[in-house]
Scaffold this motif. Structure first.
Motif, short mmCIF file in Angstrom:
data_model
loop_
_atom_site.label_atom_id
_atom_site.label_comp_id
_atom_site.label_asym_id
_atom_site.label_seq_id
_atom_site.Cartn_x
_atom_site.Cartn_y
_atom_site.Cartn_z
N ASP A 1 -3.96 0.78 -2.63
CA ASP A 1 -3.05 -0.12 -3.70
C ASP A 1 -2.31 0.52 -5.16
O ASP A 1 -3.72 1.25 -5.21
N GLY A 2 -1.36 0.23 -5.97
CA GLY A 2 -1.50 0.46 -6.76
C GLY A 2 -0.85 1.85 -7.56
O GLY A 2 -0.33 2.29 -6.20
N SER A 3 -0.80 2.39 -8.59
CA SER A 3 0.67 3.87 -8.56
C SER A 3 -0.83 4.87 -8.03
O SER A 3 -1.39 4.62 -7.98
N PHE A 4 0.35 6.05 -7.75
CA PHE A 4 -0.37 7.65 -7.42
C PHE A 4 -0.98 7.82 -8.72
O PHE A 4 -2.16 8.31 -8.45
N ASN A 5 -0.66 7.77 -9.94
CA ASN A 5 -1.26 8.61 -11.00
C ASN A 5 -3.17 7.35 -10.61
O ASN A 5 -3.73 8.49 -11.35
N ALA A 6 -2.64 6.36 -10.95
CA ALA A 6 -3.77 5.44 -11.54
C ALA A 6 -4.63 6.25 -9.90
O ALA A 6 -6.10 5.87 -11.01
N TYR A 7 -4.04 5.77 -9.08
CA TYR A 7 -5.31 6.17 -7.80
C TYR A 7 -6.00 7.68 -7.91
O TYR A 7 -7.62 7.84 -7.75
N ALA B 1 1.05 -0.86 -0.27
CA ALA B 1 -0.36 0.19 -0.16
C ALA B 1 1.14 1.07 -0.22
O ALA B 1 1.88 1.67 0.60
N SER B 2 0.09 2.34 -0.44
CA SER B 2 0.92 3.17 -0.85
C SER B 2 0.20 4.72 0.67
O SER B 2 -1.44 4.42 0.68
N PRO B 3 0.56 5.80 0.89
CA PRO B 3 -0.29 7.08 1.75
C PRO B 3 -0.37 7.80 1.15
O PRO B 3 0.60 8.23 -0.27
N LEU B 4 -1.29 8.48 1.73
CA LEU B 4 -1.63 9.78 0.29
C LEU B 4 -1.76 10.30 2.30
O LEU B 4 -2.84 10.35 2.84
N THR B 5 -1.11 11.61 2.32
CA THR B 5 -1.64 13.15 3.44
C THR B 5 -2.10 13.92 2.39
O THR B 5 -1.11 15.06 2.79
N LEU B 6 -3.14 14.28 2.35
CA LEU B 6 -2.92 15.65 1.16
C LEU B 6 -3.85 16.36 1.80
O LEU B 6 -4.53 16.17 2.99
N LEU B 7 -2.52 17.49 2.76
CA LEU B 7 -3.62 18.88 3.15
C LEU B 7 -3.88 19.65 2.10
O LEU B 7 -2.80 20.51 1.90
N MET B 8 -4.61 20.17 2.42
CA MET B 8 -5.36 21.65 1.61
C MET B 8 -5.86 22.69 2.91
O MET B 8 -6.45 22.92 3.29
N PRO B 9 -4.92 24.12 3.02
CA PRO B 9 -5.32 25.39 2.87
C PRO B 9 -6.17 25.47 2.72
O PRO B 9 -6.75 25.91 1.71
N VAL B 10 -7.22 26.45 3.72
CA VAL B 10 -8.51 27.16 3.23
C VAL B 10 -8.37 28.20 3.86
O VAL B 10 -7.43 28.96 4.03
N ILE B 11 -9.04 28.91 2.73
CA ILE B 11 -9.09 30.41 1.89
C ILE B 11 -9.59 30.92 3.44
O ILE B 11 -10.46 30.67 3.74
N PRO B 12 -8.94 31.86 3.75
CA PRO B 12 -9.50 32.34 4.75
C PRO B 12 -10.18 32.82 4.59
O PRO B 12 -10.90 33.55 3.75
N GLY B 13 -10.89 33.06 6.18
CA GLY B 13 -12.48 33.70 6.23
C GLY B 13 -13.09 32.53 5.74
O GLY B 13 -14.63 33.02 6.02
#
Length: 158
Positions: A75-81, A2-14
């Motif tokens: 599971d699998g490649s990043f791009n396929a995921y 398996a591969s991990p994804l830890t996507l951290l998306m900053p929220v628009i202020p306000g």
């Protein structure tokens, strides 16, 4: 493996924490159904974080420091995921990206696949040192108790 994804998306202020939470709640059934149909996701969760608090827990107070975190193992490649994400969960990301710094330029993700992949790679803490286990080819910093794919596990349960 398996591969991990830890996507951290900053929220628009306000942006209202309540608006983000309501959107997450609205799309949760769609997200769960889509992740099941993708068939490569071991675990997934979405968190709201506030990087202005010591423990990262949102207080509900107005803040310009919110982050939407999407944490999965797949599971699998990043791009396929990510391509599976676009095909199966694109509407969920379209709804969330309206709250994210730089996100509006990616909506709809189905029309911006390459840019969306680049955005995720840039904001995926799992792909960057020191969180990627040092960058070795097979070392992604993820402990795994078993070497099985989601499909192998599901087949064993039948």
């Amino acid at each position: 493996m398996a591969s991990p994804l830890t996507l951290l998306m900053p929220v628009i202020p306000g942006t209202s924490l309540e608006a983000i939470a309501a959107t997450l709640a609205e799309y949760e059934p769609t997200l769960h159904q889509a992740l099941t149909s993708i068939g490569t996701v071991h675990y997934a969760r979405t968190l709201l974080l506030d990087h202005s608090t010591a423990n990262l827990q949102p207080t509900g107070q107005a803040s310009d420091n919110y982050v939407i975190a999407v944490i999965t193992e797949y599971d699998g490649s990043f791009n396929a995921y990510i391509n599976d994400f676009v095909a199966q969960v694109g509407t969920v990301f379209d709804a969330l990206l309206q709250f994210v710094v730089g996100g509006k330029a990616l909506i709809p993700v189905a029309n911006n696949v390459v840019a969306f992949q680049a955005f995720i790679a840039q904001n995926d803490a799992s792909q960057h040192i020191p969180n990627n286990g040092g960058g070795g080819k097979d070392d992604n910093g993820l402990y795994q108790a078993y070497p099985y794919t989601v499909q192998t596990i599901l087949a064993a349960l039948d």
